[in-house]
Design an enzyme around this catalytic site. Sequence first.
Site, PDB file in Angstrom:
ATOM      1  CB  THR A  38      -0.961   0.019   1.212  1.00  0.00           C
ATOM      2  OG1 THR A  38      -0.183  -0.112   2.417  1.00  0.00           O
ATOM      3  CG2 THR A  38      -1.956  -1.123   1.137  1.00  0.00           C
ATOM      4  N   GLY A  39       2.165   1.155   0.074  1.00  0.00           N
ATOM      5  CA  GLY A  39       3.032   2.329  -0.019  1.00  0.00           C
ATOM      6  C   GLY A  39       3.029   2.892  -1.437  1.00  0.00           C
ATOM      7  CB  SER A  40       4.159   6.137  -2.845  1.00  0.00           C
ATOM      8  OG  SER A  40       5.513   6.097  -2.416  1.00  0.00           O
ATOM      9  CD  GLN A  41       8.795   4.270  -5.316  1.00  0.00           C
ATOM     10  OE1 GLN A  41       9.007   3.618  -6.331  1.00  0.00           O
ATOM     11  NE2 GLN A  41       8.759   5.585  -5.321  1.00  0.00           N
ATOM     12  CE1 TYR A  80      15.475  -1.493 -16.173  1.00  0.00           C
ATOM     13  CE2 TYR A  80      15.726   0.881 -15.960  1.00  0.00           C
ATOM     14  CZ  TYR A  80      15.393  -0.340 -15.405  1.00  0.00           C
ATOM     15  OH  TYR A  80      14.972  -0.410 -14.102  1.00  0.00           O
ATOM     16  CE  LYS A 119      -2.365   0.988   5.601  1.00  0.00           C
ATOM     17  NZ  LYS A 119      -1.988   1.902   4.504  1.00  0.00           N
ATOM     18  CG  HIS A 177      25.309   0.038  -8.108  1.00  0.00           C
ATOM     19  ND1 HIS A 177      25.352  -0.744  -9.232  1.00  0.00           N
ATOM     20  CD2 HIS A 177      24.099   0.648  -8.129  1.00  0.00           C
ATOM     21  CE1 HIS A 177      24.223  -0.609  -9.909  1.00  0.00           C
ATOM     22  NE2 HIS A 177      23.454   0.231  -9.259  1.00  0.00           N
ATOM     23  CD  GLU A 219      20.619   2.743  -4.282  1.00  0.00           C
ATOM     24  OE1 GLU A 219      21.817   3.039  -4.450  1.00  0.00           O
ATOM     25  OE2 GLU A 219      19.702   3.173  -5.004  1.00  0.00           O
TER      26      GLU A 219
END
Length: 291
Positions: free
Chosen positions: A17-20, A159, A43, A248, A98
């Site tokens: 339920t978090g934004s990410q 990517y 929850k 990194h 991270e």
Amino acid sequence: MAILVNKKTKVICQGFTGSQGTFHSEQAIAYGTKMVGGVTPGKGGKTHLDLPIYNTVHEAKAKTGANASVIYVPPPFAADSILEAIDAGIEIVVCITEGIPVLDMVRVKRALVGSRTRLIGPNCPGIITPDECKIGIMPGHIHRKGSIGIVSRSGTLTYEAVAQTTAVGLGQSTCVGIGGDPVNGTNFVDCIDMFLQDDETKAIIMIGEIGGDAEENAADFIKHSKIKKPIVSFIAGITAPPGKRMGHAGAIIAGGKGSAEDKLEALQSAGVTITRSPADIGKTMLDLLNG
């Protein structure tokens, strides 16, 4: 066949339920990933994105039959989330977070020994089998089903390799981002071994970077493997000065070890085709396959 995940993989999200967790779960669902629920303590019993929320991973697995979990939990709590997934017997755990403390990850590594869990990450983009299952933060639209297995320590360079292999018409079987931290769950050797044994994967792209000895270990494995497939590699950080961390946490040349040249030399001696520019990854692979 691909490796690790496919259209039958049932995925839950920890930190749902978090934004990410919300944003990337929406993306995964839109891609066609079989998301079956999520975990947010306190929850349980509610729904989110039309999927059930559970208080614990144990409960989520029991109710949904999930065999994979993706973790979008802040660094101080992420290791405990991984440990909970290991304890619940989740087979594939992908941790995007991270900045997890190294000692926390040492605890996780110990818990992985003898467990049925394979951890991808942390500090990684995740794993995708094109047109079947996307677990993580990678942009789905650049992927095409195909025959190239991609394994990488870098997210954005993954990517780049994906976009280029799509552009030249090769596509990907599965792409695995193993993460850029010093202590992670799955390494190059693990992934290359699976790709070599996968009938759908005709060739492999391996993207490494300075720091550690993961690439040298991979070179040794490739050299002694009975199964041979064309492999192209790019190592990031050729111009990096010793002692400077490059992005990194694991990307640092320390104690005279971990330089790009050492890694390139080891890979070349194992018969791997090297490209020194990230812009040439796709073209190098196409040329190699066309012989």
